[in-house]
Structures are given as C-alpha cells and as structure tokens.
Enzyme design. Structure first.
Site, PDB file in Angstrom:
ATOM      1  N   HIS A 392       0.835  -1.204   0.000  1.00 54.62           N
ATOM      2  CA  HIS A 392       0.000   0.000   0.000  1.00 54.62           C
ATOM      3  C   HIS A 392       0.877   1.265   0.000  1.00 54.62           C
ATOM      4  O   HIS A 392       0.760   2.123  -0.872  1.00 54.62           O
ATOM      5  CB  HIS A 392      -0.894  -0.040   1.245  1.00 54.62           C
ATOM      6  N   GLU A 393       1.794   1.338   0.968  1.00 54.95           N
ATOM      7  CA  GLU A 393       2.639   2.537   1.074  1.00 54.95           C
ATOM      8  C   GLU A 393       3.562   2.653  -0.139  1.00 54.95           C
ATOM      9  O   GLU A 393       3.888   3.757  -0.571  1.00 54.95           O
ATOM     10  CB  GLU A 393       3.459   2.520   2.375  1.00 54.95           C
ATOM     11  N   HIS A 396       1.916   4.540  -2.817  1.00 58.05           N
ATOM     12  CA  HIS A 396       2.052   5.991  -2.609  1.00 58.05           C
ATOM     13  C   HIS A 396       3.443   6.468  -3.042  1.00 58.05           C
ATOM     14  O   HIS A 396       3.591   7.505  -3.687  1.00 58.05           O
ATOM     15  CB  HIS A 396       1.865   6.339  -1.126  1.00 58.05           C
TER      16      HIS A 396
HETATM   17 ZN   LIG Z   1      -2.770   5.288   2.009  1.00 56.29          ZN
END
Ligand SMILES: [Zn+2]
Length: 611
Positions: A392-393, A396
């Site tokens: 997830h990170e 980003h």
């Molecule tokens: Zn997030």
C-alpha cells in the site's frame, strides 16, 4: 554521522540492519547544514512579501520565488518531522519539527496575497500571460485554478475575519478529542478468560474481533453504551462543527456545505451522489458477504458485533526482504519502469522498517522532498497485514516517484482524491499475486477473507459514513439542530439499511445508533468519501491491468505521472475512469462477487471431501 542517527542506534532493536532504517543524510549531510538552510530560508520566506502588489508586472519571477521557497521549506520539514517521528521522545527533534511547521505556516501567511491578486488580474490577463510566456507553463494550472476559485474568495478583510474564526470553530473537535481520548471514564469489563480490560478506543479495537462471541458482544455493548452516556455532549460538539462548515460555505456563496467542501479539489457533486446511489444499489453484494461471513463463522444469527473476527485466521509471517520481493513481483504487471524504480527504491535506505520504542505508530509515505526521493515509515511485524501495508505505502511512494519525474515542482503534489488510488491498486495486485502463487486452499481462503474485509471497511463502511455525513449537513442546512436523538436515529437507520437488519441479514441493535460519535472523521468536512471513491477507482484499474486490457497500464501510469497537473476528476477521466459513472463502484462490487464465488467454490469442495 548525524546526532540523531547515533541516538537511534542506541535505541534500536539489535537485529536492525542499517538497510532497515532510512538515511535522512541525503536531505542534509549534517544538523549544521539543516540549521544553516533553516536560517537562509526564514529570510527567503519573508522575501516573498516583496512580491505583494507586484504580480501584474513580475508574475513569473514572483511565482518562481514562491514555489522555490516552498520546495525548500518542504525539504526542511521532511528532515525534521521524520527524524522526530522515528523517536517522539526526543524533545530537540520535536522542537525542530515544530520550527519547520511554523516556517511552513509563516510562508502560508506571507504568501496569502497570491490568490486574491491573481483573481484581481482576472482570467483574460492570466490567459494572455500564459500564452505569451512559455516559462509560465509550470504554473498554468495553479493560475487557472486561482481564477476559477475567484467566485468564492471574499474581499481581503472578510477573508481575514473568516480565517480568524477558524480557531474557535475548531474547538469542537478539541472538545470531542479531550472527552473521548482523555476524560471519558471507560468501563472495565471481565472477559471470558478472566482478564480485565478497560474499554478505551484502543482496547475496543483490540477486543472487538475476539474469537469468543460473548466477549465481543460484551465489548460492543459496553463501549457504545459508554459513548451513549456522553451522547449529549458529543452531539453538541458535532453540531458545532457541522454548523461551522455550513457557516463558511454560506459566507463563500455555496449552496450547500458539501458543494463548498468538495470544491477545494474541484470535485463535482455528481461524484458524491453517484457514490451514494451506486453503493445503495450494490448492497446485495454486501449482504451476500455478510451471509457468507455468518456461514464461515458458524453463526446462524449474525449480529453487528460479529463483523470483526477474521473469516480465516492465518499465522504465516514474512521477513521484510520477502515482503519487498512480494511487492516487486506483484507489481511487475505495471511494466519495466515501475519494476526498476521499485527494485531501486525498496533496496535503498528509503524506509524505516521496524517498530521501536518512541517511534510513531502506523505507517505512512512522505513524498514531499521533491529533489530527493520518498521516505516511508512502517511498523513492520511480518504478518500479512504488514506485507499488505508495505505494498500500500509503496503505491504511494511510486506515485510520488513518477509524478516528480514527469512534473515540475508546482504540479507534482497530487490531491487526496487520487492518492489512495495508487495504494489500493497495489493492494489488489498483491492479492492477485498471492492467489496466483498459492495452491494451499486454507491459505487462499485466508487471503480472500482478508481482502473481502478490506473491501467492506474501505468501501461500504466509508460510503455509509459519507451518506451519514451528507445527511447531517443537509439537516443543519434545513434548520435542524443535531441532537443525540436525531444523530442516533439517523445513524441507526442508515446502518440498518446497509447491513440488512430488516431483511434478517445482520442484527443491528439500538445501541449502534451512537457509533457516529466514535468517528473523528466527521469533523474533517467531507473527507471519508474519498476512501470509497479511491478504492473503487483502484479496483477498476486493477481489473483492467490484470485482464491485460490494451492501454490499461499506460492509462494507469499516466495518472500517477500526472501528479497534480489538473483537477483530480479530470486526470481520472483522461486515464479512462469516469467517477460520475457507475463503472468504478460496480467494479468493486464485481470484485467482491468474484472473490466470494471462489471462496464458495473452495468451501463446497471442502464440504464434499469431508463426506
Ligand atoms: Zn494510504
């Protein structure tokens, strides 16, 4: 070596390798270098004031100056705030971090004249300037945005009055936070194994998924019962916040609070309305999931307190190196450039990996150092949740890598509305990769159960909140004060509809009416809907990418590379996703349906084997 690194080395877990910590010295080689840049930048921030009244004659020069200083202020902040987050007990780093924040606020204040001056120049002058000076290209979106916002920007004195009132309007969330986090006397419960637990919000989260049904029922009853006892105070606080949102919206000439809030990113109301309408249309998918959950937990009368125990428990763990490799392999479908950047970034010292005493909890990615690279903070524990958080990170981080590569500083920073797309697409790719590489049926059930629960909480639950948030604001706009009775009954009505109470899918007791008071996001002025829209768009992208649809990868990477170069909804449109259409919201429902088909297939097979 930096002082703070020496300090961290003392506090660190002995097994921590250097490559498991980030190297902030790429930002500043020493604390002295940071201090020197702080000093120079303080003067540069004040220098921006010299542009006041000058934009008609020195537009490009002043924009260069403002964005140049902004970039340095961000870099200073990345250094200080991350060092402070790595050890919150260190008062000196906390103070440096606060100095960084104050400098940022100072730049905001000093540069506050930019927007009103651009608005005064007007659209024609701005367009002529953009057309005649190619060097203004990095600022065209900023300039046009400012002109567009002009209709809702007030004369300077009125803007100052509005800004001055913010601190008292924000008292509402401080009241809530003081009560819920510090002063509310949470009840103590005795669990079935004899242990006692004081049901603070943190302990509620820890115990609500208990495998013992009687325990989680007790936890729900006591926790929401305690909140309900202070429901009058909490209602007064949220009423104040919502009245404040409506006050500002009216002052700026918006017809509704929601119109004002989502216009900060130029999101059309149709996005919000479509999200709510399609989620309601997709409730049969949620109900199917809840019935499956009841079956897998072996419960005939599913209740709201049965939502959190995992469908299948898993005990496998992964080392951080294995987790990084999984992220690289899972996102390989995104092509060679993405893979090469991932190999580079995940193997370099961009990430502070492990939990440590004094380190902030949770996980985040900080992509604000434009000329350097993103930094990630994890509290890696090795379970699947932690692996998924890394993916997830990393989504980003790659969003920042690609937008910094393609965009000038003034267009690299992307809106919240698009940010969670990059992360949730990666989560979907990770799930697909785990399923493709796992034959063991219990493991497959574990990954799919985990994914379904993620989709429930990030899509359906957040859409429910979005619907409730809109209902609260509409009530206030129509002159209805938000009392405990009104809030409890509205929250209960929507929650019962979502969870199929009347249809016998999930029993939602009256006490759940007070759950609204547990959600701090309702003070954030229409924030939560973006979780639901992002994961929907992410689902659609992941489907197209995994189905190898022609152009899907390029559309997706194009969105990431576009950063903040236009309105988020426009960027998504260009990437082939219309957020005012049913497609993204229906994609997430179909994703859940497909996962459930597969789970039911495995369960049927297992059932036959038993016979
Ligand atoms: Zn997030």
């Amino acid at each position: 070596m930096l002082l703070w690194l020496a300090h961290l080395a003392l506090a660190a877990d002995p097994v921590e390798r250097p490559e498991d910590t980030w190297d902030l010295s790429v930002l500043y080689p020493s604390l002295d270098a940071w201090e020197a840049e702080m000093k120079a930048t303080e003067a540069a921030v004040d220098g921006v004031a010299g542009c006041k009244g000058q934009l008609s004659s020195r537009l490009r020069d002043c924009l260069d100056q403002r964005f140049g200083v902004h970039k340095t202020v961000m870099r200073l902040n990345v250094y200080a705030s991350n060092a402070s987050n790595a050890d919150t007990r260190d008062a000196e780093w906390l103070s440096r971090s606060q100095r960084g924040e104050m400098l940022y606020a100072r730049l905001d204040e000093v540069g506050a004249f930019f927007k009103p001056e651009i608005i005064t120049l007007g659209g024609d002058v701005v367009e002529k300037a953009i057309a005649s000076d190619k060097a203004l290209a990095p600022y065209d979106y900023y300039l046009r945005s400012a002109v567009r916002d002009g209709a809702h920007i007030l004369p300077a004195r009125e803007e100052a009055l509005l800004a001055g009132g913010a601190i008292s309007r924000d008292a509402t969330i401080r009241v809530r936070s003081q009560l819920v986090n510090a002063e509310l006397p949470w009840p103590e419960v005795t669990l079935s194994d004899g242990t006692k637990a004081r049901l603070s919000p943190a302990n509620y989260t820890a115990h609500r998924g208990s495998p013992v049904r009687a325990d989680r029922q007790l936890v729900f009853d006591q926790f929401f019962g305690a909140l309900s006892e202070y429901g009058g105070t909490l209602a007064a606080a949220i009423d104040g916040a919502v009245q404040g949102h409506w006050y500002v919206a009216k002052a700026r000439g918006y017809p509704t609070s929601v119109a004002a809030a989502i216009d900060t990113d130029h999101v059309p109301q149709a996005v919000y309305d479509t999200l709510v309408a399609r989620t309601n249309a997709n409730l049969p998918t949620l109900h199917r999931y809840l019935k499956l959950r009841a079956k897998m937990l072996g419960i005939s009368d599913l209740a709201y307190s049965d939502l959190y125990p995992p469908l299948v428990s898993g005990s496998r763990t992964w080392s951080i190196d294995e987790a990084k490799q999984l992220t690289i392999d899972a996102t390989r479908v995104l092509g060679a450039e993405y893979a090469a950047e991932s190999e580079k970034g995940l193997r370099a010292r961009w990430t502070d990996v492990y939990p440590r005493e004094g380190k902030v909890s949770g996980a985040y990615m900080d992509g604000s150092a434009y000329d350097v690279h993103p930094f990630m903070l994890l509290n890696y524990t090795g379970d699947y949740e932690a692996v998924s958080t890394l993916a997830h990170e990393w989504g980003h981080a790659m969003h920042s890598v690609l937008s910094r590569k393609a965009q000038p500083y003034s267009k690299a920073d992307y809106a919240t509305f698009t940010a969670e797309i990059a992360s949730t697409t990666n989560e979907a790719l990770l799930l697909d990769h785990m399923l493709k590489t796992t034959k063991n049926e219990d493991d497959r059930l574990f990954y799919m159960g985990n994914a379904l629960e993620g989709l429930r909480t990030t899509y359906f639950r957040q859409a429910l909140f979005a619907e409730f948030e809109l209902a609260m604001h509409t009530a206030v706009e129509q002159g209805q004060p938000l009392t405990k009775e009104w809030l409890d009954s509205k929250f209960l009505e929507i929650t019962r509809r979502y969870y199929g109470h009347d249809a016998g899918v999930t029993k939602v007791p009256d006490s759940i009416g007070s759950e609204w008071s547990y959600i701090p996001h309702f003070y954030y002025n229409f924030y939560v809907y973006q979780y639901a829209t992002s994961i929907s768009a992410g689902s659609l992208f992941a489907d197209d990418i995994l189905a190898k649809k022609k152009g899907a990868v390029d559309r997706y990477l194009g969105l990431l590379s576009a950063g903040g170069s236009d309105d988020p909804v426009v960027l998504l449109q260009r990437a082939g996703v219309d957020m005012t259409s049913a497609a993204p919201y229906d994609a997430i429902a179909s994703r859940m349906e497909r996962i459930m088909d597969e789970i039911e297939g495995i369960l049927t097979k297992k059932g036959k084997k038993k016979k």
